[in-house]
Design an enzyme around this catalytic site. Structure first.
Site, PDB file in Angstrom:
ATOM      1  N   GLN A  88     -20.864   5.426  12.288  1.00 36.25           N
ATOM      2  CA  GLN A  88     -22.273   4.999  13.062  1.00 36.25           C
ATOM      3  C   GLN A  88     -21.639   3.623  13.710  1.00 36.25           C
ATOM      4  O   GLN A  88     -21.973   3.628  15.076  1.00 36.25           O
ATOM      5  CB  GLN A  88     -23.256   4.697  11.308  1.00 36.25           C
ATOM      6  CG  GLN A  88     -24.384   5.235  12.401  1.00 36.25           C
ATOM      7  CD  GLN A  88     -24.446   6.345  13.941  1.00 36.25           C
ATOM      8  OE1 GLN A  88     -24.258   7.730  13.467  1.00 36.25           O
ATOM      9  NE2 GLN A  88     -25.842   6.786  14.496  1.00 36.25           N
ATOM     10  N   ILE A  89     -21.504   2.615  13.465  1.00 32.41           N
ATOM     11  CA  ILE A  89     -21.387   1.297  14.217  1.00 32.41           C
ATOM     12  C   ILE A  89     -20.345   1.537  14.697  1.00 32.41           C
ATOM     13  O   ILE A  89     -20.575   1.102  15.900  1.00 32.41           O
ATOM     14  CB  ILE A  89     -21.216   0.181  12.775  1.00 32.41           C
ATOM     15  CG1 ILE A  89     -22.560   0.239  12.247  1.00 32.41           C
ATOM     16  CG2 ILE A  89     -20.313  -1.599  13.471  1.00 32.41           C
ATOM     17  CD1 ILE A  89     -22.325  -1.126  10.283  1.00 32.41           C
ATOM     18  N   THR A 127     -17.721  14.700 -11.672  1.00 30.36           N
ATOM     19  CA  THR A 127     -18.523  14.730 -10.827  1.00 30.36           C
ATOM     20  C   THR A 127     -19.635  13.793 -10.785  1.00 30.36           C
ATOM     21  O   THR A 127     -20.151  13.109 -12.152  1.00 30.36           O
ATOM     22  CB  THR A 127     -19.036  15.778 -10.306  1.00 30.36           C
ATOM     23  OG1 THR A 127     -20.529  16.241 -11.861  1.00 30.36           O
ATOM     24  CG2 THR A 127     -18.090  17.293 -10.091  1.00 30.36           C
ATOM     25  N   GLU A 179     -22.516  14.112 -10.953  1.00 25.60           N
ATOM     26  CA  GLU A 179     -23.782  14.882 -11.828  1.00 25.60           C
ATOM     27  C   GLU A 179     -23.535  14.792 -12.942  1.00 25.60           C
ATOM     28  O   GLU A 179     -24.603  14.272 -13.592  1.00 25.60           O
ATOM     29  CB  GLU A 179     -24.433  16.448 -11.596  1.00 25.60           C
ATOM     30  CG  GLU A 179     -24.805  16.656  -9.699  1.00 25.60           C
ATOM     31  CD  GLU A 179     -23.662  16.583  -8.701  1.00 25.60           C
ATOM     32  OE1 GLU A 179     -22.590  16.902  -8.801  1.00 25.60           O
ATOM     33  OE2 GLU A 179     -24.543  16.339  -7.672  1.00 25.60           O
ATOM     34  N   GLU A 186     -12.623  13.901 -11.858  1.00 26.69           N
ATOM     35  CA  GLU A 186     -12.717  13.077 -13.044  1.00 26.69           C
ATOM     36  C   GLU A 186     -14.648  12.743 -13.169  1.00 26.69           C
ATOM     37  O   GLU A 186     -14.292  11.554 -14.397  1.00 26.69           O
ATOM     38  CB  GLU A 186     -12.261  11.325 -12.892  1.00 26.69           C
ATOM     39  CG  GLU A 186     -10.510  11.440 -12.300  1.00 26.69           C
ATOM     40  CD  GLU A 186      -9.680  10.767 -13.189  1.00 26.69           C
ATOM     41  OE1 GLU A 186      -9.792   9.468 -13.728  1.00 26.69           O
ATOM     42  OE2 GLU A 186      -9.297  10.006 -12.075  1.00 26.69           O
ATOM     43  N   GLY A 192     -19.317   6.855  19.207  1.00 27.66           N
ATOM     44  CA  GLY A 192     -18.436   7.950  19.266  1.00 27.66           C
ATOM     45  C   GLY A 192     -16.734   6.901  18.828  1.00 27.66           C
ATOM     46  O   GLY A 192     -16.504   8.535  18.434  1.00 27.66           O
ATOM     47  N   ILE A 194      -4.520  20.185  -8.967  1.00 29.08           N
ATOM     48  CA  ILE A 194      -3.865  18.636 -10.389  1.00 29.08           C
ATOM     49  C   ILE A 194      -2.968  17.886  -9.110  1.00 29.08           C
ATOM     50  O   ILE A 194      -2.234  18.227  -8.484  1.00 29.08           O
ATOM     51  CB  ILE A 194      -2.250  19.329 -11.009  1.00 29.08           C
ATOM     52  CG1 ILE A 194      -3.595  20.730 -12.213  1.00 29.08           C
ATOM     53  CG2 ILE A 194      -2.159  18.062 -12.009  1.00 29.08           C
ATOM     54  CD1 ILE A 194      -4.800  19.994 -13.037  1.00 29.08           C
ATOM     55  N   THR A 221      -8.121  20.895 -15.566  1.00 30.92           N
ATOM     56  CA  THR A 221      -8.913  21.228 -14.980  1.00 30.92           C
ATOM     57  C   THR A 221      -8.693  22.926 -14.976  1.00 30.92           C
ATOM     58  O   THR A 221      -7.282  23.143 -14.239  1.00 30.92           O
ATOM     59  CB  THR A 221      -9.456  21.132 -14.004  1.00 30.92           C
ATOM     60  OG1 THR A 221      -9.834  19.725 -13.938  1.00 30.92           O
ATOM     61  CG2 THR A 221     -10.385  21.472 -12.959  1.00 30.92           C
TER      62      THR A 221
HETATM   63  C1  LIG Z   1      -8.104  16.044  -4.899  1.00 30.86           C
HETATM   64  C2  LIG Z   1      -9.273  16.371  -6.256  1.00 30.86           C
HETATM   65  C3  LIG Z   1      -7.375  16.717  -7.623  1.00 30.86           C
HETATM   66  C4  LIG Z   1      -7.561  16.804  -8.541  1.00 30.86           C
HETATM   67  N1  LIG Z   1      -7.209  15.798  -9.341  1.00 30.86           N
HETATM   68  C5  LIG Z   1      -6.672  16.677 -10.927  1.00 30.86           C
HETATM   69  C6  LIG Z   1      -5.777  16.072 -11.937  1.00 30.86           C
HETATM   70  O1  LIG Z   1      -5.377  15.632 -11.433  1.00 30.86           O
HETATM   71  N2  LIG Z   1      -6.475  16.700 -12.834  1.00 30.86           N
HETATM   72  C7  LIG Z   1      -7.039  17.687 -13.389  1.00 30.86           C
HETATM   73  O2  LIG Z   1      -6.966  18.405 -14.715  1.00 30.86           O
HETATM   74  N3  LIG Z   1      -8.814  18.171 -12.446  1.00 30.86           N
HETATM   75  C8  LIG Z   1      -8.137  17.346 -11.067  1.00 30.86           C
HETATM   76  N4  LIG Z   1      -9.186  17.726 -10.352  1.00 30.86           N
HETATM   77  C9  LIG Z   1     -10.181  18.484 -10.477  1.00 30.86           C
HETATM   78  C10 LIG Z   1     -11.349  17.617 -10.767  1.00 30.86           C
HETATM   79  O3  LIG Z   1     -11.667  16.780 -11.869  1.00 30.86           O
HETATM   80  C11 LIG Z   1     -12.530  18.804 -10.473  1.00 30.86           C
HETATM   81  O4  LIG Z   1     -12.548  19.236  -9.805  1.00 30.86           O
HETATM   82  C12 LIG Z   1     -14.186  18.181 -11.388  1.00 30.86           C
HETATM   83  O5  LIG Z   1     -14.320  17.752 -12.147  1.00 30.86           O
HETATM   84  C13 LIG Z   1     -15.418  19.689 -10.717  1.00 30.86           C
HETATM   85  O6  LIG Z   1     -14.733  21.309 -11.583  1.00 30.86           O
HETATM   86  P1  LIG Z   1     -14.908  21.764 -10.714  1.00 30.86           P
HETATM   87  O7  LIG Z   1     -14.449  22.111  -9.002  1.00 30.86           O
HETATM   88  O8  LIG Z   1     -15.113  23.373 -11.453  1.00 30.86           O
HETATM   89  O9  LIG Z   1     -16.802  21.650 -10.617  1.00 30.86           O
HETATM   90  P2  LIG Z   1     -17.723  22.554 -11.246  1.00 30.86           P
HETATM   91  O10 LIG Z   1     -17.552  22.025 -12.936  1.00 30.86           O
HETATM   92  O11 LIG Z   1     -18.231  24.382 -10.313  1.00 30.86           O
HETATM   93  O12 LIG Z   1     -19.328  21.970 -10.729  1.00 30.86           O
HETATM   94  C14 LIG Z   1     -19.778  22.567  -9.274  1.00 30.86           C
HETATM   95  C15 LIG Z   1     -20.513  21.806  -8.958  1.00 30.86           C
HETATM   96  O13 LIG Z   1     -21.622  22.580  -9.948  1.00 30.86           O
HETATM   97  C16 LIG Z   1     -22.310  20.988 -10.876  1.00 30.86           C
HETATM   98  N5  LIG Z   1     -22.555  20.881 -11.993  1.00 30.86           N
HETATM   99  C17 LIG Z   1     -21.597  21.768 -13.391  1.00 30.86           C
HETATM  100  N6  LIG Z   1     -22.160  21.400 -14.321  1.00 30.86           N
HETATM  101  C18 LIG Z   1     -23.297  20.366 -14.241  1.00 30.86           C
HETATM  102  C19 LIG Z   1     -24.034  19.982 -15.044  1.00 30.86           C
HETATM  103  N7  LIG Z   1     -24.384  20.333 -16.763  1.00 30.86           N
HETATM  104  N8  LIG Z   1     -25.823  20.073 -14.680  1.00 30.86           N
HETATM  105  C20 LIG Z   1     -25.614  19.556 -12.973  1.00 30.86           C
HETATM  106  N9  LIG Z   1     -24.635  19.258 -12.896  1.00 30.86           N
HETATM  107  C21 LIG Z   1     -23.203  20.084 -12.714  1.00 30.86           C
HETATM  108  C22 LIG Z   1     -21.115  19.933 -10.408  1.00 30.86           C
HETATM  109  O14 LIG Z   1     -21.691  18.428 -10.571  1.00 30.86           O
HETATM  110  C23 LIG Z   1     -21.023  20.067  -9.005  1.00 30.86           C
HETATM  111  O15 LIG Z   1     -21.942  19.954  -7.944  1.00 30.86           O
HETATM  112  C24 LIG Z   1      -9.167  17.839  -9.270  1.00 30.86           C
HETATM  113  C25 LIG Z   1     -10.003  17.739  -8.400  1.00 30.86           C
HETATM  114  C26 LIG Z   1      -9.728  17.129  -7.125  1.00 30.86           C
HETATM  115  C27 LIG Z   1     -10.481  18.305  -5.388  1.00 30.86           C
END
Ligand SMILES: Cc1cc2nc3c(=O)[nH]c(=O)nc-3n(C[C@H](O)[C@H](O)[C@H](O)COP(=O)(O)OP(=O)(O)OC[C@H]3O[C@@H](n4cnc5c(N)ncnc54)[C@H](O)[C@@H]3O)c2cc1C
Length: 387
Positions: free
Chosen positions: A337-338, A366, A368, A364, A341, A158, A127
């Site tokens: 909820q269950i 979203t 979507e 890994e 408070g 990461i 990412t």
């Molecule tokens: C705690 C944590 C640990 C992570 N660990 C790793 C890791 O070890 N290695 C790594 O490489 N990455 C890691 N990630 C990254 C993670 O995989 C990304 O955050 C994720 O893939 C979403 O990318 P983004 O955050 O850039 O969101 P975006 O891609 O910018 O998405 C923003 C919103 O737009 C929506 N969206 C985007 N494209 C579309 C589409 N075509 N249609 C409909 N909706 C869409 C998404 O679903 C989301 O709701 C981690 C993230 C977190 C939060």
């Protein structure tokens, strides 16, 4: 109790890991969440007990176990500590499996034993700030120079960055090639030019460190390239298929704790002169939670069972993650909820379920993106006989 869907060995592994987690990881998980300290000791303990790299052939340090067996371990860890579960999951499904499936024998011999023993931790860096869901748009460059590559770029979010000893880093050797230019490299933590951002201050899974990985002219010898030039993107998607099964299992673990804690509370908490579990409004919630948990678990085990079918079953892996993660978030809120408070108070450890569950709908891939993966294949060639 033995589950009929599992074979004898898998049931034995499930019993053993549940008992181990109860004695070792569970008692400290609340403290790790509060302090946000990386639980390295959990990974070392899991390595010593033979739970790292479980699917890897014993000749490289693994246990030769089934994918489902490893999935059961993620679930059991997540039931007690979702932060350790994601560290474990990335280490196994994304890092170790990458080397195991795509590495040369020389790379397997060099890297896998320490990773399987818990002497080294692995991370996976794809990412970037401008390319999350659309990972193929990455900008990190790898420029070949003699027998080495020079890597420049920045990765964000990461898992285990700054704590892990080895990083699978994805970079493009030629941006004009799009996904066909993406290539994977194994980079050690101490490589000159490799830097890490500070730990991100997160809503949940607080003990798992999440940081930037900064590559400032990092020199990587050719023998540390994983797979061929241009093979990185398809490798990443293959590994994320397994990773999604792992996140489904993490979600199932959270759901099982949400139900267990809710049932115990519904039996003991009295209002209006009787246990709240005697009110229909609470009972229906509990019944729905149990039904969803059962469905999510079966979907996750079926996905794990069919992992070896690879990208052909990508929709099944996505469905398991989509369903389990969304239900985990819902059930965590139901448990609060269950508890009324008390559920809102940190002391009871139920609010943590919701904080920890939310990210399962994000990383890994979203929810979507899971729906896109499923729908695009349904509309093309996916055989409904699979579901
Ligand atoms: C705690 C944590 C640990 C992570 N660990 C790793 C890791 O070890 N290695 C790594 O490489 N990455 C890691 N990630 C990254 C993670 O995989 C990304 O955050 C994720 O893939 C979403 O990318 P983004 O955050 O850039 O969101 P975006 O891609 O910018 O998405 C923003 C919103 O737009 C929506 N969206 C985007 N494209 C579309 C589409 N075509 N249609 C409909 N909706 C869409 C998404 O679903 C989301 O709701 C981690 C993230 C977190 C939060």
């Amino acid at each position: 109790m033995a589950l009929s869907i599992l074979n004898e060995e898998e049931n034995a592994i499930r019993d053993a890991i549940l008992a181990l987690v109860k004695d070792t990881i569970a008692p400290k998980s609340q403290a790790f969440d509060r302090s946000a300290v990386f639980p390295r000791e959990n990974m070392e303990m899991l390595g010593r007990q033979g739970y790292l790299g479980m699917i890897v052939d014993p000749k490289w340090g693994g246990a030769g176990a089934s994918y489902l067996a490893q999935t059961l371990v993620v679930e059991a860890i997540a039931a007690a500590d979702p932060a350790t579960a994601v560290i474990y999951e990335v280490h196994n499904s994304l890092h170790i499996e990458g080397i195991w499936r795509f590495g040369t024998d020389e790379q397997r011999a060099r890297f896998l034993p320490a990773l399987c023993q818990g002497d080294a931790i692995g991370a996976f860096a794809i990412t970037e700030a401008e390319s999350g869901s659309n990972a193929a748009a990455m900008r990190t460059r790898a420029v070949k120079s003699g027998s080495e590559y020079r890597l420049n770029g920045r990765k964000v979010f990461i898992t285990s960055a700054g704590e892990a000893d080895w990083y699978i880093v994805f970079a493009t050797v030629d941006p004009t090639l799009g996904e066909k230019g993406i290539t994977a490299f194994l980079v050690p933590k101490d490589a000159p030019g490799l830097h890490f951002g500070p730990p991100e201050d997160k809503l949940g899974i607080r003990a798992s460190r999440t940081s930037e990985v900064i590559l400032d002219d990092v020199r990587v010898p050719e023998e540390n390239r994983l797979g061929q030039e241009g093979q990185g993107y398809s490798m990443a998607l293959f590994l994320l298929d397994g990773g999604r099964i792992g996140i489904a299992a993490q979600s199932v673990g959270i759901m099982s704790t949400a139900l267990e804690r809710s049932l115990a509370y519904a039996r003991e908490r009295e209002q209006f002169g009787r246990p709240i579990g005697q009110f229909e409004g609470v009972q229906w919630r509990l019944a729905d939670m149990a039904t969803d948990l059962h469905a999510a678990r079966l979907m996750t085990y079926e996905a794990a069972h069919r992992r070896e079918e690879g990208p052909a079953q990508r929709p099944l892996f996505a469905m398991a993650k989509l369903f389990a993660s969304e239900k985990a978030v819902q059930h965590a809120a139901d448990a609060i909820q269950i508890f009324g408070g008390y559920g809102y108070m940190r002391e009871y450890g139920v609010e943590r379920l919701l904080r920890d569950a939310k990210v399962t709908e994000i990383y890994e891939g979203t929810s979507e993106i899971m729906r896109l993966v499923i729908a695009s294949r349904l509309l093309k060639e996916y055989d409904l006989g699979n579901i």
